[in-house]
Design a protein around this motif. Sequence first.
Motif, PDB file in Angstrom:
ATOM      1  N   ARG A 199       0.851  -1.218   0.127  1.00 26.25           N
ATOM      2  CA  ARG A 199       0.153   0.170  -0.068  1.00 26.25           C
ATOM      3  C   ARG A 199       0.857   1.269  -0.006  1.00 26.25           C
ATOM      4  O   ARG A 199       0.487   2.376  -0.256  1.00 26.25           O
ATOM      5  CB  ARG A 199      -0.913  -0.311   1.062  1.00 26.25           C
ATOM      6  N   GLN A 200       2.189   1.114   0.336  1.00 27.72           N
ATOM      7  CA  GLN A 200       3.121   2.372  -0.024  1.00 27.72           C
ATOM      8  C   GLN A 200       3.776   2.187  -1.172  1.00 27.72           C
ATOM      9  O   GLN A 200       4.549   1.220  -1.364  1.00 27.72           O
ATOM     10  CB  GLN A 200       3.925   2.216   1.167  1.00 27.72           C
ATOM     11  N   TRP A 237       2.322   6.858  -0.020  1.00 28.24           N
ATOM     12  CA  TRP A 237       0.962   6.220   0.431  1.00 28.24           C
ATOM     13  C   TRP A 237      -0.263   7.214   0.236  1.00 28.24           C
ATOM     14  O   TRP A 237      -1.144   7.019  -0.779  1.00 28.24           O
ATOM     15  CB  TRP A 237       0.755   5.798   1.866  1.00 28.24           C
TER      16      TRP A 237
END
Length: 240
Positions: A199-200, A237
Motif C-alpha cells: 500500500r506504500q 501512500w
Amino acid sequence: MRLQGKRAFITAAGQGIGRAIAEGYLREGATVIATDLNAGLMDGLGCETAALDVTDKAAVTAAVEAAAPDVLVNCAGFVHAGPLLDATDDEFDFAIALNVRSQFHAMQAALPGMIARGGGAIVNIASVASSIVAAPNRCIYGMSKAAVIGLTKSVAVDYVKQGIRVNCICPGTVDSPSLHDRLRAMGDYEEARKAFEARQPMGRIGTAEEIAHLAIYLGSDESAFTTGQAHVIDGGWAAA
Ligand code: NAD
C-alpha cells in the motif's frame, strides 16, 4: 549539532519511533528527558529517563513542568484494530486518552514555560491513517490521529505570536516492535507484511530513523518558518 542547547522531553522513548527520536536528538546535541510507560526499555539510552504513563494527567503535568523543555515530542500512541461494528466504548475512550488527551495535557504543561522563555517547538506524532488516508480496520485509530492533526493546527494558530511552533508528523507504516505484533495478529504474518508494503508506493515499510530525521528538523530552528502542519512521511501512500 542541530539541537545543541535545546532541552527535549520525549514520550514513548522506549522503542520504535520514540526511541529513534531520542537517539537522534541526543546525536544532535539536545539534552533529552526520555520517558516511557516501561522504564526498562530505555536502558542504555544515555540520557535522563523516567517512567511515565501519559494517560496520568498529574504525572504528565509534573514531569513536563519539571523538565522545562524547549522541545516537546508527544510520541505515545496505540493502534486499535477493527471496524466500527466491533468497536466498544472502552476502546474508543482508551484511544482518546492515550493518543489525544495525553498530548493535550503535555502541551498544557509545556506551553507556559515555553512562552515565558520566548518560544518552543512541539512535535506531535499523528499518522497518515487519520484524516489523510483511510486504512482498513482503523476507525478508532484514524479518528484519534485525525484529532491529533486538528489539535496540532489549533494550538499552533493560538500561540504562533508567542514563538511557539506546533507541528505533527504523519508516518505511513513504520517498522517498530508493535508493528510486528499487529502483523502477527492478522493471522498470516508474511501475507500481512506484503499487504502493508504494497500500500506504500515505494514498496517497503519505513524505518523509525527516517521518522526521527523529520522530528529533528521540526524540533530544530531549521524549521523556524513551519507551524501548524501535518507533515506526511509515508513512502508515497497518501499521494497514490
Ligand atoms: P511502538 O508501538 O512499538 O511502541 C510504543 C511505545 O509506547 C512503547 O515503548 C510503550 O511502552 C510506550 N507506551 C505505551 N503506552 C504508554 C503510555 N500509556 N504512556 C507512555 N508510553 C506508553 O512504537 P511505534 O510503532 O513507533 O509508535 C510510536 C507512535 O508512532 C505512536 O503514536 C503510533 O501511533 C505512531 N505511528 C506508528 C506507525 C507505525 O507504523 N509504527 C505509523 C504511524 C504512526
